[in-house]
Design a protein around this motif. Structure first.
Motif, short mmCIF file in Angstrom:
data_model
loop_
_atom_site.label_atom_id
_atom_site.label_comp_id
_atom_site.label_asym_id
_atom_site.label_seq_id
_atom_site.Cartn_x
_atom_site.Cartn_y
_atom_site.Cartn_z
N VAL A 113 -4.54 8.74 -9.51
CA VAL A 113 -5.66 8.46 -8.60
C VAL A 113 -5.21 7.33 -7.69
O VAL A 113 -5.02 6.20 -8.13
CB VAL A 113 -6.94 8.08 -9.36
N ASN A 114 -5.03 7.67 -6.43
CA ASN A 114 -4.49 6.74 -5.44
C ASN A 114 -5.64 6.29 -4.53
O ASN A 114 -6.22 7.09 -3.80
CB ASN A 114 -3.40 7.45 -4.63
N PHE A 115 -5.97 4.99 -4.61
CA PHE A 115 -7.01 4.45 -3.75
C PHE A 115 -6.48 4.38 -2.32
O PHE A 115 -6.08 3.34 -1.81
CB PHE A 115 -7.42 3.05 -4.22
N ALA A 116 -6.47 5.51 -1.66
CA ALA A 116 -6.03 5.63 -0.27
C ALA A 116 -7.02 6.54 0.42
O ALA A 116 -7.00 7.75 0.22
CB ALA A 116 -4.62 6.21 -0.19
N LYS A 150 -5.62 -1.26 12.53
CA LYS A 150 -6.06 0.14 12.51
C LYS A 150 -4.89 1.09 12.35
O LYS A 150 -4.93 2.02 11.53
CB LYS A 150 -6.83 0.46 13.80
N ARG A 151 -3.82 0.88 13.11
CA ARG A 151 -2.64 1.75 13.01
C ARG A 151 -1.98 1.61 11.65
O ARG A 151 -1.55 2.60 11.05
CB ARG A 151 -1.63 1.41 14.11
N SER A 152 -1.87 0.38 11.17
CA SER A 152 -1.25 0.14 9.87
C SER A 152 -2.02 0.84 8.76
O SER A 152 -1.42 1.51 7.89
CB SER A 152 -1.19 -1.37 9.60
N ASN A 153 -3.33 0.71 8.78
CA ASN A 153 -4.17 1.34 7.76
C ASN A 153 -4.02 2.86 7.79
O ASN A 153 -3.88 3.51 6.74
CB ASN A 153 -5.61 0.93 7.99
N PHE A 170 0.79 -1.22 0.00
CA PHE A 170 0.00 0.00 0.00
C PHE A 170 0.83 1.28 0.00
O PHE A 170 0.28 2.35 -0.19
CB PHE A 170 -0.96 0.01 1.19
N PHE A 171 2.17 1.15 0.21
CA PHE A 171 2.95 2.37 0.09
C PHE A 171 4.24 2.22 -0.70
O PHE A 171 4.48 2.97 -1.64
CB PHE A 171 3.27 3.01 1.44
#
Length: 270
Positions: free
Chosen positions: A132-135, A158-161, A108-109
């Protein structure tokens, strides 16, 4: 004819965008795992679609695969008009890749960082480039721990997201500083989307999705309509959306400094 590059373009909203732009007559490059899904997607489009479609097989949680895809694009394309970062695989627990990176952070990064920074030249070659970044936008400015990016200490889903989302907002600062003509959008759906929920989502989430998605969820083709509008009429600079509704950008007191620190830390490991 524009060139649209989509990571995660064989399923869900990524596939919906690929279908749309193939049908509209554009060149589409899809990066994902399943060549069979890609072949089925292309077969449903205009007969000429195979001449305008390319599939690149990759595990986008691996830095090496991201590098390989980026180099292929740089060697074979003169420009990219739209870069859509839609690949997803949900993990609720900390998991290490064979390369030694935390898997969610890598997917994701780290991979997105490589695409945005290493393809900057191809995006700059477009008259109206857009990422367009699906974040999903809207996390706190302090959601990122710049001293523990791979969450060796105290990992939670939760923290990771939240950390991934904030990092992708900071990536937009870096990208638009390098190219003021670039539109950089962090985007998330405004309601449930009917999808496969790829990943380790747990029985509870799967059960809830199975019950709620048919009742409340929208189809991927419907969900991506706001993204099509963004890609077709891009505006330079950073912006955030949930569905079609603009959201305020997260503003911290040290955003530019944090973006530079993030880039410095990531470049050391890539």
């Amino acid at each position: 004819m524009r060139t649209i590059v989509i990571t995660g373009g064989t399923d869900g909203m990524g596939a919906a965008l690929a279908r749309h732009y193939l049908a509209a007559g554009h060149r589409v490059v899809v990066i994902g795992r399943s060549s069979a899904k890609f072949a089925a997607l292309v077969a449903r489009r205009h007969p000429a679609a195979p001449d305008r479609a390319e599939f690149i097989a990759a595990d986008l949680s691996l830095v090496a695969d991201n590098r390989r895809v980026v180099e292929h694009l740089r060697e074979n394309y003169k420009r990219i008009d739209a870069l859509v970062l839609a690949a997803s695989f949900i993990r609720q627990r900390r998991h290490m890749t064979p390369e030694g990176h935390e898997a969610s952070w890598s997917l994701f990064f780290l991979g997105k960082y490589l695409f945005v920074t290493r393809l900057a030249g191809l995006l700059r070659a477009s008259d109206s480039p857009v990422v367009v970044n699906f974040a999903v936008p809207g996390t706190r400015p302090d959601a990122i721990d710049l001293d523990d990016l791979e969450m060796l200490d105290g990992f939670t889903f939760k923290r990771s997201n939240a950390q991934q989302r904030r990092a992708n907002e900071l990536l937009g600062i870096l990208a638009t500083e390098q190219n003021p003509d670039l539109g950089y959008i962090t985007w998330g759906p405004d309601r449930l989307v009917r999808s496969s929920f790829a990943g380790e989502v747990g029985l509870g989430m799967k059960a809830a999705a199975a019950v709620l998605a048919p009742l409340l969820g929208r189809s991927p083709d419907d969900a991506v309509r706001p993204i099509v509008d963004i890609i077709d009429t891009p505006t330079p600079g950073r912006a955030s959306y949930r569905g079609a509704a603009a959201r305020p950008l997260t503003a911290g007191t040290h955003d530019e400094e944090d973006a530079v620190r993030l880039a410095s830390a990531v470049e050391k490991i890539l």
